[in-house]
Design an enzyme around this catalytic site. Sequence first.
Site, short mmCIF file in Angstrom:
data_model
loop_
_atom_site.label_atom_id
_atom_site.label_comp_id
_atom_site.label_asym_id
_atom_site.label_seq_id
_atom_site.Cartn_x
_atom_site.Cartn_y
_atom_site.Cartn_z
N GLY A 92 -4.92 -14.20 74.98
CA GLY A 92 -4.62 -14.47 73.57
C GLY A 92 -5.48 -13.59 72.69
O GLY A 92 -6.09 -12.63 73.17
N SER A 132 -10.00 -11.89 77.80
CA SER A 132 -9.40 -10.62 77.40
C SER A 132 -8.10 -10.89 76.65
O SER A 132 -7.66 -12.04 76.57
CB SER A 132 -9.12 -9.76 78.63
OG SER A 132 -8.02 -10.32 79.33
N LYS A 133 -7.51 -9.85 76.16
CA LYS A 133 -6.27 -9.95 75.37
C LYS A 133 -5.20 -10.77 76.09
O LYS A 133 -4.39 -11.43 75.47
CB LYS A 133 -5.71 -8.55 75.10
CG LYS A 133 -6.45 -7.79 74.02
CD LYS A 133 -5.47 -7.39 72.91
CE LYS A 133 -6.12 -6.53 71.84
NZ LYS A 133 -7.03 -7.29 70.98
N ARG A 134 -5.22 -10.65 77.38
CA ARG A 134 -4.30 -11.40 78.22
C ARG A 134 -4.33 -12.91 77.91
O ARG A 134 -3.36 -13.62 78.06
CB ARG A 134 -4.74 -11.16 79.67
CG ARG A 134 -3.80 -11.44 80.76
CD ARG A 134 -4.28 -10.68 82.00
NE ARG A 134 -5.66 -10.97 82.38
CZ ARG A 134 -6.06 -12.10 82.95
NH1 ARG A 134 -5.20 -13.05 83.21
NH2 ARG A 134 -7.31 -12.27 83.29
#
Length: 501
Positions: free
Chosen positions: A258, A254-256
């Site tokens: 990168g 997920s965005k977490r």
Amino acid sequence: MAEHVRVRYAPSPTGEPHIGNIRTALFNWLFARHHGGEFLVRIEDTDQERLVPGAVEAILDGLKWLDIDWDEGPEVGGPYGPYFQSERLELYRKAAEILIGNGSAYRCYCSRELLEQMRKEQTGRNAAPGYDGRCRTLTTEERNDLEAGGGPYVIRFAMPDSGVIGVHDEIHGYVEWQNDLMDDFVIMKSDGFPTYHLAVVVDDHEMKISHVLRAEEWLPSTPRHLHIYNALGYQPPKFGHLPMILGPDRDKLSKRHGATSILEYRDTGYLPQAMSNFMVLLGWSLDDKTEVMTRQTVVDNFDLSRVSRSGAIFDQEKLAWMNGVYIREMDPKDLANLTAPFLAGELENNGLGEKVPIDQDYWSKIVPLIQERIKLLSEVWERTGYFFQDEIDYEPDDDPAALIQKGMDEESVLTALSKSLDCLASAPVFQNQPLEESLRAVADGLGLTPRQFFGVLRTAVTGRTATPPLFETIEVLGRDLVVRRVARAAERLSAAGGNVK
Ligand code: GLU
């Protein structure tokens, strides 16, 4: 494999093209190319509330960037179009009618409030939430009354109350589900749009899809699809569910972790060849060791037996390493062209817009100096800024004391600078090797080690402690700039006077 392979990539245009999603596209494409079959793109845009403008274009841009071409789909058309589900509503409507007609589906008139109440009541007594099937058993009379009321309705699939349904998954092997654990799910919404479950079955059948290769998150939907296939009397395709893509902490990527959009990778300077090679390894392998492979090698060898079942870890460092490998293999001319826009953008950002358009001739001499060192195209500015700046800073804090090398003092640095200046200004040819020879002689004459002398020179002309080979750099910078910088270094050091450490 006897049957003709037709596979599809069926994105929902609800946002940026996610890495995981594009990996699915790539695997389908590879499978099709390996088997000489067709690869289709179908846009699943039936969830009108979640549509994001521009998402279709972004997805197609992602595919084009990675050189994943499609035989049928948006922009190219094909014999089984249209390839946007929102343009195929009539087909789904007909299928829903067939299902109602043969008793496999029914109209449900329950209001949102009622469903909400049902859910609350179920969770209240710790029961699994789901539709309780109350509209399934309406009498004809009750149904007619509700129909006459003209209120909205959805169409639900009538799930068998018992038994199991199973399938041989090409990647996971045989998988089986209990029917009574699945509720009567909606296949047609009240706005006349089908849900994913109905549309995907109708389209995969109509488009003669042979293999459905999709992310593992869709595995739990498969029994529902199988029931619809059976109820419509269709032969289901083969299924293969691709492993999840995980972050280094083994959580779903997920965005977490990168960037997750393929276009972000493009924009930070990854090469499509490297990206594609890297993504191939997210769930597939040629053998136990090979990492860098041409597209053709992958096409020649791609098969589902080497797709793993367990999650694939997305390792940014490995991606950067691989990008570096591909950068080093490039023709320097191509690298100069590809990096030019990154450089131009940074020149603008750093108040050097007058140097854009870039002097191609100059740039093509600089690029080979950094080709071995960069991992990302966007690194070019930090690596080459001093080739363009009028005034350079001395690392780390622009203190002229940076010129003073170990074992030297201000005076010996000033002497080294002045002798270098003479040598550089009068060199008969301004070229790497003769310059190195004459400057080495200067160092010897001054009793300085090459490390000391070249350290002074490197800082004076680049401001950096680490650069590409010094004399090649000096040659490319050119006599004017180099002489000016050496003179400026002496000036700055004398001006600092006793203030230097
Ligand atoms: N539209 C679904 C998605 O966005 C496709 C799932 C499938 O391939 O069946 O992933």
